[in-house]
Design an enzyme around this catalytic site. Structure first.
Site, PDB file in Angstrom:
ATOM      1  N   LYS A  75       0.846  -1.212   0.000  1.00 37.06           N
ATOM      2  CA  LYS A  75       0.000   0.000   0.000  1.00 37.06           C
ATOM      3  C   LYS A  75       0.875   1.254   0.000  1.00 37.06           C
ATOM      4  CE  LYS A  75      -3.816  -2.476   2.097  1.00 37.06           C
ATOM      5  NZ  LYS A  75      -4.656  -2.793   3.256  1.00 37.06           N
ATOM      6  N   GLN A 122      -4.828  -1.538   9.374  1.00 37.85           N
ATOM      7  CA  GLN A 122      -4.711  -2.875   8.774  1.00 37.85           C
ATOM      8  C   GLN A 122      -5.339  -3.914   9.707  1.00 37.85           C
ATOM      9  OE1 GLN A 122      -3.698  -3.442   5.677  1.00 37.85           O
ATOM     10  NE2 GLN A 122      -3.912  -5.643   5.828  1.00 37.85           N
ATOM     11  N   ASP A 173     -11.065   2.644   3.529  1.00 39.60           N
ATOM     12  CA  ASP A 173     -11.324   1.203   3.389  1.00 39.60           C
ATOM     13  C   ASP A 173     -12.801   0.927   3.084  1.00 39.60           C
ATOM     14  OD1 ASP A 173      -9.311  -0.743   3.530  1.00 39.60           O
ATOM     15  OD2 ASP A 173      -8.981  -0.364   5.671  1.00 39.60           O
TER      16      ASP A 173
HETATM   17  N1  GUN Z   1      -6.895  -6.968   5.880  1.00 41.31           N
HETATM   18  C1  GUN Z   1      -7.171  -7.732   4.793  1.00 41.31           C
HETATM   19  N2  GUN Z   1      -7.722  -6.980   3.822  1.00 41.31           N
HETATM   20  C2  GUN Z   1      -7.797  -5.714   4.296  1.00 41.31           C
HETATM   21  C3  GUN Z   1      -8.251  -4.492   3.747  1.00 41.31           C
HETATM   22  O1  GUN Z   1      -8.739  -4.392   2.610  1.00 41.31           O
HETATM   23  N3  GUN Z   1      -8.137  -3.403   4.563  1.00 41.31           N
HETATM   24  C4  GUN Z   1      -7.616  -3.474   5.819  1.00 41.31           C
HETATM   25  N4  GUN Z   1      -7.575  -2.355   6.539  1.00 41.31           N
HETATM   26  N5  GUN Z   1      -7.194  -4.600   6.344  1.00 41.31           N
HETATM   27  C5  GUN Z   1      -7.268  -5.702   5.586  1.00 41.31           C
END
Ligand code: GUN
Length: 281
Positions: A52, A96, A119
């Protein structure tokens, strides 16, 4: 001939478009900032968070990194989120998941300002999506719509079957397909006659979380198959929820793993960060 839907290529196109948009914003004096929070050092999470941040760098989005210790308390995390909520320089906040067990994920998601919820997990974002209002959209299903459109698939009027009903993928996926005027069925672990249900699909979206679960017996001849799963098989090779080799000769288009849905999730996070500027106006 079966079309392989190239998520790597499509996500690159999208990221290049976003890069241009970010450059144009910068010319107007608008800088976009994403705050990324990771608690603990789960290996998979560290890889996702690293990707990311790399995407931010590529596009020209400024990223702030918060790597918190595993034993960070819920209050400490909530305090950080509130501080970022109040910081006008921060456009997006991403925590996350999964979080350590002693922290309540729902509480964390609900504490993020809905205007910075890149998100798309906040109840306000989910509610907005379900009634067709503007807001942030969960990145994986949002990326699947983009994959379908950019690979030349018309969604309107199609029979779509989504296998899986998670808050992050299955449920928002069904809402987005409805918004595109598809006929939508959501199947899950309690669905009877899953093979027959899945075989109705013109577009089959698989998010069951079980490696190689879907073979050709679940797929109508000529269907389009989107595989959300990502696992390691017994040889440590990446595979999806779909048995790709078995299904391939029967479908008109399919996403590979890796290189299908995965790269789109991050590209759509970047899109949400860019959208944040408009949402925050
Ligand atoms: N953990 C697995 N997929 C995601 C996601 O799309 N966003 C976040 N914040 N955590 C995750």
């Amino acid at each position: 001939m079966t079309q392989i839907i190239d998520g790597k290529q499509i996500s690159k196109e999208l990221k290049d478009e976003l890069k241009e948009k970010v450059t144009a914003y910068r010319a107007q004096g608008i800088e976009i900032t994403l705050a990324v929070i990771q608690v603990g050092n789960d290996k998979a999470s560290s890889v996702y968070v690293g990707n990311k941040k790399k995407a931010c760098e590529y596009i020209g989005i400024h990223s702030l990194s918060y790597e918190l210790e595993e034993h960070t308390t819920e209050d400490e995390l909530l305090d950080l989120i509130r501080r970022l909520n109040g910081d006008d320089k921060v456009n997006g906040i991403l925590v996350q998941l999964p979080l350590p067990k002693h922290i309540n994920e729902d509480k964390v998601i609900e504490t993020i300002d809905a205007k910075k919820d890149v998100d798309g997990f906040h109840p306000m974002s989910v509610g907005a999506l379900s009634i067709g209002k503007k807001g942030f959209i969960s990145c994986t299903p949002y990326g699947i719509i983009e994959l379908l459109k950019r690979s030349g698939t018309d969604i309107e009027g199609k029979e779509c079957v989504v296998i899986g009903r998670s808050n992050i993928v299955g449920k928002p996926m069904s809402m987005l397909l409805l918004r595109e005027n598809a006929t939508v069925t959501v199947a899950h672990s309690h669905t009877k006659n899953l093979k027959e249900v899945a075989k109705r699909a013109d577009i089959l979206i698989v998010a069951v979380g079980k490696p190689l679960f879907i073979n050709h017996e679940y797929v109508k001849e000529g269907a389009i198959v989107i595989d959300v799963g990502i696992h390691r098989d017994e040889n440590n090779k990446l595979c999806g929820d779909v048995d790709y080799e078995d299904v391939f000769p029967h479908v008109s288009a399919i996403t590979p793993v890796p290189g299908g849905v995965g790269p789109m999730t991050i590209a759509m996070l970047m899109k949400n960060c860019v959208n944040a500027v408009e949402i925050q106006k």
